[in-house]
Motif scaffolding. Structure first.
Motif, PDB file in Angstrom:
ATOM      1  N   THR A  21      -1.773  -2.421   3.360  1.00 50.97           N
ATOM      2  CA  THR A  21      -1.903  -3.873   3.195  1.00 50.97           C
ATOM      3  C   THR A  21      -2.120  -4.228   1.730  1.00 50.97           C
ATOM      4  O   THR A  21      -1.521  -5.174   1.195  1.00 50.97           O
ATOM      5  CB  THR A  21      -3.067  -4.412   4.042  1.00 50.97           C
ATOM      6  N   PHE A  22      -2.976  -3.446   1.063  1.00 48.09           N
ATOM      7  CA  PHE A  22      -3.233  -3.661  -0.363  1.00 48.09           C
ATOM      8  C   PHE A  22      -1.952  -3.435  -1.170  1.00 48.09           C
ATOM      9  O   PHE A  22      -1.617  -4.224  -2.070  1.00 48.09           O
ATOM     10  CB  PHE A  22      -4.340  -2.717  -0.818  1.00 48.09           C
ATOM     11  N   ALA A  23      -1.220  -2.365  -0.855  1.00 47.99           N
ATOM     12  CA  ALA A  23       0.021  -2.066  -1.566  1.00 47.99           C
ATOM     13  C   ALA A  23       1.046  -3.178  -1.375  1.00 47.99           C
ATOM     14  O   ALA A  23       1.747  -3.563  -2.323  1.00 47.99           O
ATOM     15  CB  ALA A  23       0.588  -0.737  -1.083  1.00 47.99           C
ATOM     16  N   GLU A  24       1.147  -3.694  -0.169  1.00 43.10           N
ATOM     17  CA  GLU A  24       2.093  -4.775   0.107  1.00 43.10           C
ATOM     18  C   GLU A  24       1.735  -6.041  -0.669  1.00 43.10           C
ATOM     19  O   GLU A  24       2.610  -6.748  -1.184  1.00 43.10           O
ATOM     20  CB  GLU A  24       2.129  -5.050   1.605  1.00 43.10           C
ATOM     21  N   LYS A  25       0.459  -6.312  -0.770  1.00 45.81           N
ATOM     22  CA  LYS A  25       0.034  -7.502  -1.510  1.00 45.81           C
ATOM     23  C   LYS A  25       0.287  -7.339  -3.005  1.00 45.81           C
ATOM     24  O   LYS A  25       0.625  -8.303  -3.704  1.00 45.81           O
ATOM     25  CB  LYS A  25      -1.446  -7.773  -1.247  1.00 45.81           C
ATOM     26  N   MET A  26       0.153  -6.094  -3.497  1.00 46.17           N
ATOM     27  CA  MET A  26       0.354  -5.807  -4.917  1.00 46.17           C
ATOM     28  C   MET A  26       1.812  -5.527  -5.250  1.00 46.17           C
ATOM     29  O   MET A  26       2.177  -5.464  -6.419  1.00 46.17           O
ATOM     30  CB  MET A  26      -0.482  -4.582  -5.319  1.00 46.17           C
ATOM     31  N   LYS A  27       2.638  -5.306  -4.216  1.00 47.46           N
ATOM     32  CA  LYS A  27       4.023  -4.829  -4.415  1.00 47.46           C
ATOM     33  C   LYS A  27       3.999  -3.531  -5.232  1.00 47.46           C
ATOM     34  O   LYS A  27       4.766  -3.329  -6.174  1.00 47.46           O
ATOM     35  CB  LYS A  27       4.875  -5.878  -5.121  1.00 47.46           C
ATOM     36  N   ALA A  28       3.073  -2.644  -4.826  1.00 47.09           N
ATOM     37  CA  ALA A  28       2.836  -1.404  -5.576  1.00 47.09           C
ATOM     38  C   ALA A  28       3.277  -0.199  -4.762  1.00 47.09           C
ATOM     39  O   ALA A  28       2.839  -0.027  -3.618  1.00 47.09           O
ATOM     40  CB  ALA A  28       1.355  -1.279  -5.922  1.00 47.09           C
ATOM     41  N   PRO A  29       4.111   0.667  -5.309  1.00 39.31           N
ATOM     42  CA  PRO A  29       4.441   1.916  -4.620  1.00 39.31           C
ATOM     43  C   PRO A  29       3.226   2.827  -4.566  1.00 39.31           C
ATOM     44  O   PRO A  29       2.331   2.746  -5.414  1.00 39.31           O
ATOM     45  CB  PRO A  29       5.556   2.511  -5.484  1.00 39.31           C
ATOM     46  N   ILE A  30       3.221   3.718  -3.570  1.00 39.90           N
ATOM     47  CA  ILE A  30       2.102   4.640  -3.378  1.00 39.90           C
ATOM     48  C   ILE A  30       2.578   6.068  -3.625  1.00 39.90           C
ATOM     49  O   ILE A  30       3.566   6.517  -3.050  1.00 39.90           O
ATOM     50  CB  ILE A  30       1.524   4.528  -1.953  1.00 39.90           C
ATOM     51  N   VAL A  31       1.868   6.765  -4.495  1.00 37.65           N
ATOM     52  CA  VAL A  31       2.096   8.180  -4.755  1.00 37.65           C
ATOM     53  C   VAL A  31       0.917   8.941  -4.150  1.00 37.65           C
ATOM     54  O   VAL A  31      -0.222   8.468  -4.198  1.00 37.65           O
ATOM     55  CB  VAL A  31       2.199   8.452  -6.271  1.00 37.65           C
ATOM     56  N   LEU A  32       1.186  10.115  -3.567  1.00 36.52           N
ATOM     57  CA  LEU A  32       0.142  10.873  -2.886  1.00 36.52           C
ATOM     58  C   LEU A  32      -0.160  12.183  -3.610  1.00 36.52           C
ATOM     59  O   LEU A  32       0.756  12.885  -4.043  1.00 36.52           O
ATOM     60  CB  LEU A  32       0.570  11.189  -1.451  1.00 36.52           C
ATOM     61  N   SER A  33      -1.441  12.508  -3.732  1.00 37.37           N
ATOM     62  CA  SER A  33      -1.809  13.844  -4.172  1.00 37.37           C
ATOM     63  C   SER A  33      -1.497  14.815  -3.038  1.00 37.37           C
ATOM     64  O   SER A  33      -1.308  14.408  -1.889  1.00 37.37           O
ATOM     65  CB  SER A  33      -3.298  13.898  -4.528  1.00 37.37           C
ATOM     66  N   LEU A  34      -1.464  16.114  -3.334  1.00 38.47           N
ATOM     67  CA  LEU A  34      -1.175  17.092  -2.283  1.00 38.47           C
ATOM     68  C   LEU A  34      -2.210  17.045  -1.157  1.00 38.47           C
ATOM     69  O   LEU A  34      -1.827  17.001   0.021  1.00 38.47           O
ATOM     70  CB  LEU A  34      -1.073  18.497  -2.870  1.00 38.47           C
ATOM     71  N   PRO A  35      -3.528  17.017  -1.452  1.00 35.98           N
ATOM     72  CA  PRO A  35      -4.490  16.899  -0.347  1.00 35.98           C
ATOM     73  C   PRO A  35      -4.356  15.572   0.404  1.00 35.98           C
ATOM     74  O   PRO A  35      -4.800  15.463   1.541  1.00 35.98           O
ATOM     75  CB  PRO A  35      -5.854  17.004  -1.043  1.00 35.98           C
ATOM     76  N   GLY A  36      -3.756  14.579  -0.239  1.00 35.18           N
ATOM     77  CA  GLY A  36      -3.578  13.276   0.399  1.00 35.18           C
ATOM     78  C   GLY A  36      -2.300  13.149   1.195  1.00 35.18           C
ATOM     79  O   GLY A  36      -2.039  12.096   1.784  1.00 35.18           O
TER      80      GLY A  36
ATOM     81  N   ASN B 127      -1.485 -12.559  -4.453  1.00 31.53           N
ATOM     82  CA  ASN B 127      -0.217 -12.016  -3.973  1.00 31.53           C
ATOM     83  C   ASN B 127       0.736 -11.829  -5.154  1.00 31.53           C
ATOM     84  O   ASN B 127       0.898 -12.728  -5.983  1.00 31.53           O
ATOM     85  CB  ASN B 127       0.425 -12.959  -2.953  1.00 31.53           C
ATOM     86  N   HIS B 128       1.354 -10.656  -5.223  1.00 27.07           N
ATOM     87  CA  HIS B 128       2.365 -10.403  -6.249  1.00 27.07           C
ATOM     88  C   HIS B 128       3.739 -10.686  -5.654  1.00 27.07           C
ATOM     89  O   HIS B 128       4.153 -10.021  -4.699  1.00 27.07           O
ATOM     90  CB  HIS B 128       2.287  -8.957  -6.739  1.00 27.07           C
ATOM     91  N   ASN B 129       4.420 -11.656  -6.203  1.00 29.62           N
ATOM     92  CA  ASN B 129       5.707 -12.062  -5.642  1.00 29.62           C
ATOM     93  C   ASN B 129       6.892 -11.315  -6.247  1.00 29.62           C
ATOM     94  O   ASN B 129       7.971 -11.274  -5.652  1.00 29.62           O
ATOM     95  CB  ASN B 129       5.897 -13.568  -5.823  1.00 29.62           C
ATOM     96  N   ASP B 130       6.694 -10.751  -7.420  1.00 29.08           N
ATOM     97  CA  ASP B 130       7.783 -10.040  -8.081  1.00 29.08           C
ATOM     98  C   ASP B 130       7.823  -8.592  -7.587  1.00 29.08           C
ATOM     99  O   ASP B 130       6.971  -7.775  -7.946  1.00 29.08           O
ATOM    100  CB  ASP B 130       7.596 -10.073  -9.597  1.00 29.08           C
ATOM    101  N   GLY B 131       8.809  -8.280  -6.772  1.00 24.84           N
ATOM    102  CA  GLY B 131       8.923  -6.932  -6.220  1.00 24.84           C
ATOM    103  C   GLY B 131       9.974  -6.091  -6.892  1.00 24.84           C
ATOM    104  O   GLY B 131      10.390  -5.055  -6.343  1.00 24.84           O
TER     105      GLY B 131
END
Length: 566
Positions: free
Chosen positions: A223-238, A327-331
């Motif tokens: 939900t936070f990522a969608e609001k920020m229009k931010a991609p998510i990168v994962l660490s290996l344990p994550g 809300n970040h509108n620029d995706g």
């Protein structure tokens, strides 16, 4: 007043804490405790491993998978020493583990008796709590404190118990303490949240790096990522915190990660680290404003300079940010990242479809993907196999366990043993290289003895392949990385399990399906290409240069080229 032996009282306390099994080997200096365990064998199952290291690694994996206390046991001297590697794995991955370690009887201590070593100093570095028990009355309170500390500090507690102590009688309520611990609710300060919101609202190219500390907060993270229009990168344990194929997920970061994740980090103007203390800082942005969210304040800014620290629980802190951030509108940045990912996945797909012989390791992982249930347990060993699983297996709701910070070879099979005990109704796979599997392969008979229907997939290339690649990248000639392997399928049969040897790509799926349906311990010995290098997602000039030097050394064989006479 009713009296019980200290050993029997100890079993009652372990049961109060919910302990239902212990990994270990019987022997001198724990024989008295073994007798107490025998009396409660219907409630506490003693899992007899063939090597104490396997027991400690299994205890650590059990704790990582379930969040419950893992318990292992060893005798003084050699048994205690053997435990250390698995205990360090638990320490570095912050898993609650109790190690019960025998010692020579109290009247023999200090006499350099048989198998007596300085256990207090041996465990000094690995343990968050370590105590020598010197009386029966002391044992109940110390045991409670050890377990409580292991849970609270998320680490290893060690109880060193001379073999005569468990025989002594102790009053039922002597030094009575509580067999539970209380968790605190940690939230960041308002001023820190305010500073974080200012950075988030100004960000144009935000990227989220999520680790295992984000588990349990997946929906809020998305939900936070969608609001920020931010991609998510994962660490290996994550890995698995969010599904790998979610549109916002760019995969992992670092040498085992994806190129889109690396590119996103290079272009980011804001980095939000959630529940991770990512060590490979060379892959993090150089000029981005950074917010670090972690439940443990000591981890914030520990490895990488940050602008704002949010000391708090991931779920509640993310929920607070969601309500406050604009809300970040620029995706456009997100869309660019997603386009990069689409191209990257196409390349991975092509590798997975390769019909070459020897079999490409990527092909093995794709076959596993096809048969693994949505809730399967995946215990991944260390080496090239880590790269192939990190990149090519797309997690949904599976559980993924690995030795992430210690990165110790041999963790795959013990982790699968723990997974089978923790989740007897789920599919359990150990995905190992041949080098890692051979370190702990003797404990395949443990899986057979306890009828654990795990499937061990061995990527067999007769190499310590990751080290071969590292030598080559350094510009060195390959040296001492060849392995002389047995036929692992035949080994499975000899042990009383089932073995399949796979040399053709078309035989992969049938072998996997047979192994799963057999409901018995199985080994699938897959002959894979030793020359398939786990290339980094983005190759540096230094790596290319080093590999070129390696090729020259291989070509001319060091020491065979002489200068011409003048």
């Amino acid at each position: 007043m009713f009296r019980a032996s200290a050993g029997d009282y100890m079993m009652d306390i372990l049961l109060d804490w919910g302990v239902d099994h212990i990994y270990g080997m019987p022997g001198d200096s724990i024989n008295t405790l073994i007798e107490s365990i025998r009396k409660v064998k219907d409630q506490i199952n003693f899992i007899q491993v063939r090597h104490e290291e396997a027991g400690a690694l299994a205890a650590a994996a059990y704790a990582k998978l379930t969040g419950k206390l893992g318990v292992c046991m060893g005798i003084a001297g050699p048994g205690a020493i053997h435990l250390l590697n698995g205990l360090y794995d638990a320490k570095l991955d912050k898993a609650p583990v109790l190690a019960i370690v025998g010692q020579v009887e109290t009247d023999l201590m200090g006499t350099d008796f048989f198998q007596e070593i300085d256990l207090a100093n041996l465990f000094k570095d690995v343990a968050v709590y370590s105590q020598m028990v010197m009386s029966a009355e002391q044992l109940p309170a110390v045991l409670n404190q050890a377990i409580r500390t292991a849970y609270d500090k998320k680490g290893v507690s060690v109880l060193i118990i001379p073999d005569d102590i468990p025989k002594f009688e102790v009053e039922r309520h002597a030094r009575q303490t509580s067999s539970f611990y209380v968790q605190s609710n940690i939230l960041p300060q308002e001023k820190d949240v305010k500073q974080a919101i200012e950075i988030l609202n100004e960000a144009k190219r935000p990227v989220i790096l999520a680790g295992k500390g984000a588990r349990g907060a997946s929906e809020s993270l998305l939900t936070f990522a969608e609001k920020m229009k931010a991609p998510i990168v994962l660490s290996l344990p994550g890995k698995g915190v969010i599904p790998d194929e979610h549109p916002y997920c760019l995969g992992g970061l670092g040498l085992i990660g994806t190129k889109p994740a690396t590119v996103a980090m290079e272009e980011a103007d804001a980095l939000i680290m959630v529940g991770t203390s990512f060590p490979f800082t060379g892959f993090l942005p150089e000029n981005a404003k950074t917010i670090h969210l972690d439940k443990d304040p000591s981890q914030i800014g520990k490895r990488y300079a940050v602008d704002v620290g949010l000391a708090g629980d991931s779920l509640q802190t993310l929920n607070s940010l969601i309500t406050l951030v604009e809300n970040h509108n620029d995706g456009s940045f997100l869309e660019d990242c997603q386009e990069n990912l689409k191209e990257w996945r196409q390349k991975l797909h092509e590798q997975e479809q390769d019909d070459s012989i020897p079999i490409k390791p990527q092909r093995v992982i794709r076959a596993l993907q096809e048969v693994a249930d949505d809730d399967a347990i995946l215990s991944v060993d260390v080496g090239n196999v880590t790269v192939w699983m990190a990149r090519h297996f797309n997690m949904t709701n599976q559980k993924f366990v690995i030795s992430s910070w210690l990165a110790t070879l041999g963790c795959g099979l013990p982790g699968a043993i723990a997974g089978s005990i923790a989740y007897p109704d789920k599919q359990v796979f150990a995905i190992c290289g041949d080098g890692g599997f051979q370190m702990m392969m003797n404990d395949f008979v443990t899986a057979v003895k306890y009828d654990l229907p795990l499937v061990a997939i061995v990527l067999n290339n007769h190499k310590i392949a990751m080290i071969k690649f590292e030598q080559e990248v350094m510009g060195n000639a390959e040296f001492v990385t060849d392995l002389h392997n047995p036929n692992f399928a035949q080994y499975a049969d000899i042990c009383g399990g089932i073995g399949y040897r796979v040399e053709q790509p078309e035989d992969l799926l049938p072998a996997l399906k047979k192994a799963i349906s057999a409901k018995k311990p199985c080994i699938i010995d897959v002959i894979v290409d030793a020359n398939e290098a786990p290339l980094p997602a983005k190759i540096t000039f230094g790596q290319v240069s080093g590999y070129a030097r390696h090729m020259l050394k291989e070509l001319f064989q060091e020491g065979t080229i002489h200068k011409p006479p003048l």
